[in-house]
Write a protein that holds these residues in place. Structure first.
Motif, short mmCIF file in Angstrom:
data_model
loop_
_atom_site.label_atom_id
_atom_site.label_comp_id
_atom_site.label_asym_id
_atom_site.label_seq_id
_atom_site.Cartn_x
_atom_site.Cartn_y
_atom_site.Cartn_z
N ALA B 169 0.83 -1.21 0.00
CA ALA B 169 0.00 0.00 0.00
C ALA B 169 0.86 1.26 0.00
O ALA B 169 0.51 2.28 -0.60
N VAL B 170 1.99 1.18 0.69
CA VAL B 170 2.93 2.32 0.69
C VAL B 170 3.53 2.48 -0.70
O VAL B 170 3.60 3.59 -1.25
N ILE B 171 3.95 1.38 -1.28
CA ILE B 171 4.55 1.43 -2.62
C ILE B 171 3.54 1.95 -3.65
O ILE B 171 3.87 2.77 -4.51
N ALA B 172 2.29 1.52 -3.52
CA ALA B 172 1.25 2.00 -4.46
C ALA B 172 1.07 3.51 -4.32
O ALA B 172 0.93 4.22 -5.32
N GLY B 173 1.09 4.00 -3.08
CA GLY B 173 0.96 5.45 -2.87
C GLY B 173 2.12 6.21 -3.48
O GLY B 173 1.92 7.19 -4.21
N GLN B 174 3.33 5.75 -3.22
CA GLN B 174 4.51 6.44 -3.80
C GLN B 174 4.48 6.34 -5.32
O GLN B 174 4.95 7.26 -6.02
N GLY B 175 3.92 5.25 -5.83
CA GLY B 175 3.86 5.07 -7.29
C GLY B 175 3.07 6.15 -8.00
O GLY B 175 3.24 6.36 -9.20
N THR B 176 2.21 6.86 -7.24
CA THR B 176 1.45 7.93 -7.88
C THR B 176 2.36 9.05 -8.39
O THR B 176 1.97 9.80 -9.29
N VAL B 177 3.57 9.15 -7.83
CA VAL B 177 4.54 10.11 -8.37
C VAL B 177 4.86 9.76 -9.82
O VAL B 177 4.88 10.62 -10.71
N GLY B 178 5.09 8.47 -10.05
CA GLY B 178 5.41 8.02 -11.41
C GLY B 178 4.22 8.13 -12.34
O GLY B 178 4.37 8.50 -13.51
N LEU B 179 3.04 7.83 -11.81
CA LEU B 179 1.82 7.93 -12.61
C LEU B 179 1.62 9.38 -13.08
O LEU B 179 1.38 9.64 -14.27
N GLU B 180 1.75 10.33 -12.15
CA GLU B 180 1.59 11.74 -12.52
C GLU B 180 2.67 12.18 -13.51
O GLU B 180 2.38 12.86 -14.50
N LEU B 181 3.90 11.80 -13.21
CA LEU B 181 5.02 12.23 -14.06
C LEU B 181 4.85 11.72 -15.49
O LEU B 181 5.06 12.47 -16.45
N ALA B 182 4.46 10.46 -15.64
CA ALA B 182 4.27 9.90 -16.98
C ALA B 182 3.18 10.67 -17.73
O ALA B 182 3.35 11.01 -18.91
N ARG B 183 2.08 10.98 -17.04
CA ARG B 183 0.98 11.70 -17.71
C ARG B 183 1.36 13.15 -18.00
O ARG B 183 0.98 13.70 -19.03
N GLN B 184 2.09 13.77 -17.08
CA GLN B 184 2.49 15.16 -17.29
C GLN B 184 3.47 15.29 -18.45
O GLN B 184 3.40 16.24 -19.23
N ALA B 185 4.38 14.32 -18.56
CA ALA B 185 5.31 14.34 -19.69
C ALA B 185 4.54 14.18 -20.99
O ALA B 185 4.78 14.91 -21.97
N ALA B 186 3.59 13.27 -21.00
CA ALA B 186 2.78 13.06 -22.21
C ALA B 186 2.01 14.33 -22.56
O ALA B 186 1.90 14.70 -23.74
N ASP B 187 1.48 15.02 -21.55
CA ASP B 187 0.75 16.27 -21.79
C ASP B 187 1.66 17.32 -22.43
O ASP B 187 1.19 18.20 -23.15
N LEU B 188 2.95 17.25 -22.12
CA LEU B 188 3.91 18.20 -22.71
C LEU B 188 4.38 17.72 -24.07
O LEU B 188 5.21 18.37 -24.71
#
Lengths: 341, 341
Positions: B169-188
């Motif tokens: 559950a901790v790893i899944a929470g921290q993984g949201t950093v990667g989820l956001e970063l991947a989507r933000q890069a794609a948005d750019l």
């Protein structure tokens, strides 16, 4: 209260005719700055909302190229100098942020730059201005006339003078801060009730107010100034430009203007709401809050709007508020002073 | 090179089967964190691109609630504790960032929190953890067993232990950093070639690597560690978990793990690329660069990935690189040490 009184009153469509800087110039500046300036994000922080009771959107122009919003106006202005005149370079007067904005822009455009700076400017600002390849000429803030020095250099070299605020192209460049902020708030599904900006000569403030008038009608823009340099607040209340008695004596070195800029005042006297003033203590507390809680490096003058918010200088509880952090070029010693408070 | 050789090779679809944390858990964590965690932006800075020769996207988790990414994992984990068990509270061991993440999460959820912290943790971290209403129990990093202390408190109180990294559950929470970063890069409109993360026990790193595998195949994740605490780099090279000899001795207090977390290693041994290590000097230089140029407050351990980039520890020239700044809870004296360097 009757039902009819609860109807939201549609915001009066502001009359933007006859303003010295048409909104189209801000849009054109945004095009010119694309890929050159940083499109700074809008930041949210739960703690800031908690302590202020407002929904706060931070526009962190300390994260801008050259460490302040000044790059926007400088680049917009300088990039419009005709090719044939560029080799003669540019000249500017500045306590340090406009200096860096002009120096960084000139360097990008391959032009020489000479900057007239007060000898007591923060060391970091003197060093960084030289770091962008500019020649720095210092003067005494109390006894020497910086405009005279700059005029002489321009006459001798044929360089173009870049005014820190009283220039439509500079105001249009700074106005892109307001243009971005209005669009970013809309993207978040929020309507800005108020925007607070740090105000010196009023180039940034008038640019933001203009952009908001066009893109976010009903949003009230507030000037935020150091207590001894509250020329805009008093001038807006009096309806005519009033000067400051002091020439120095605030740690907000970026905001020590003598009086409102002519163009800025003509715009803000039509578009600005109530102004706020902050003491040096309040500015330092805002610098410390930004460092400790927001993890952002902000200089005292760049924290004036945040200080006005944190010190509850305006009735902003329950409102959606944009706060522009205008610069982050702070000497480490000054930061320590703020943190020791 | 022939025309056919120039055809882009489609990135191999990674095999995500059997991993301890399915990608759906990261998506669920993102839902749970909506409105609680800060959706940190992606920052660009021209100077950073210039000095590195890369296209750099900064993910500034120092701007996260509680001053580090740790809030994400802690909140995701704690908010899943059943209502009936909440009054017994939570217990955690941490040098300070997980401490604050847990304390802030527990406070939001109305739960008591006890945090076991090393006596030599940065003062700011001890103070801020107490500031979120947590009880702090200190121990000696060299002679006492923090896990034993925490286990005793849990046994006595019935509180739930929140592991800093070895918990899905901790790893899944921290993984949201990667989820956001991947989507933000794609948005750019950008595709991330590489992502650099600061690595201690590997909760954040494994979470990011998982999210990237699902959302941005072909992106290589790199662990970045202090030189004396390079357990992940050595373990990934050896193909089996190896411990560190040292227990203290780096200013990167947030990254002083004894060995890779079991779950983190199982994930990163399948998904991570080459690791990097940085010296204390390099971490301090990155802290100073972040302060002076990026205007961001970053702690030494939170700057390890930036340090690896600035010190050219990996061949990243010409590539599009995501760099996670993991925390900003730095004592002012440590910042001065970095700036005096």
């Amino acid at each position: 209260m009757t039902e009819s009184q609860r109807q939201p009153v549609p915001a009066a469509k502001p009359d933007l005719s006859g303003l010295a800087v048409p909104f189209e110039d801000i849009e054109a500046a945004a095009e010119r700055l694309r890929g050159e300036a940083v499109l700074t994000p809008v930041l949210r922080h739960p703690l800031l909302d908690e302590v202020t009771g407002a929904t706060v959107l931070i526009k962190p122009e300390n994260l801008q190229r050259s460490g302040s919003f000044k790059f926007r106006g400088a680049f917009n202005c300088i990039s419009r100098i005709p090719e044939a005149a560029r080799f003669r370079g540019v000249v500017a007067c500045s306590s340090g942020n406009h200096a860096q904005g002009v120096a960084a822009s000139a360097q990008l455009l391959g032009m020489p730059a000479t900057i007239v700076m007060p000898a007591d400017a923060p060391k970091i600002k003197l060093e960084r201005t030289r770091g962008y390849g500019a020649r720095v000429v210092t003067y005494d803030r109390e006894t020497e006339d910086r405009d005279g020095i700059a005029a002489r250099i321009c006459a001798e070299s044929g360089a173009t003078f870049v005014h820190p605020y009283n220039d439509p192209a500079v105001i249009a460049g700074q106005g892109t801060v307001g243009l971005e902020l209005a669009r970013q708030a809309a993207d978040l599904g929020l309507h800005l009730d108020d925007v607070l900006g740090c105000t010196g000569g009023g180039g940034l403030s008038s640019g933001i107010a203009l952009a908001l008038s066009a893109l976010s009608p009903g949003t009230v823009f507030h000037t935020c100034e150091p207590a001894l340099f509250d020329d805009y607040k008093r001038s807006l209340e009096a309806g005519r430009p009033l000067a400051n008695a002091a020439k120095s004596g605030s740690i907000c070195d970026a905001l020590l203007s003598e009086s409102p800029g002519e163009i800025g005042f003509s715009i803000l006297s039509r578009l600005a709401g109530e102004g706020a003033t902050v003491t040096d203590e309040e500015a330092l507390a805002a610098v410390a809050f930004a460092f400790t809680e927001l993890k952002l490096v902000v200089e005292p003058g760049g924290a004036a709007a945040l200080a006005a918010l944190l010190s509850a200088k305006l009735p902003l509880k329950g409102r959606t508020v944009g706060v522009v952090l205008t610069g982050g070029n702070i000497d480490p010693q000054m930061l320590m002073t703020a943190l020791d408070h």
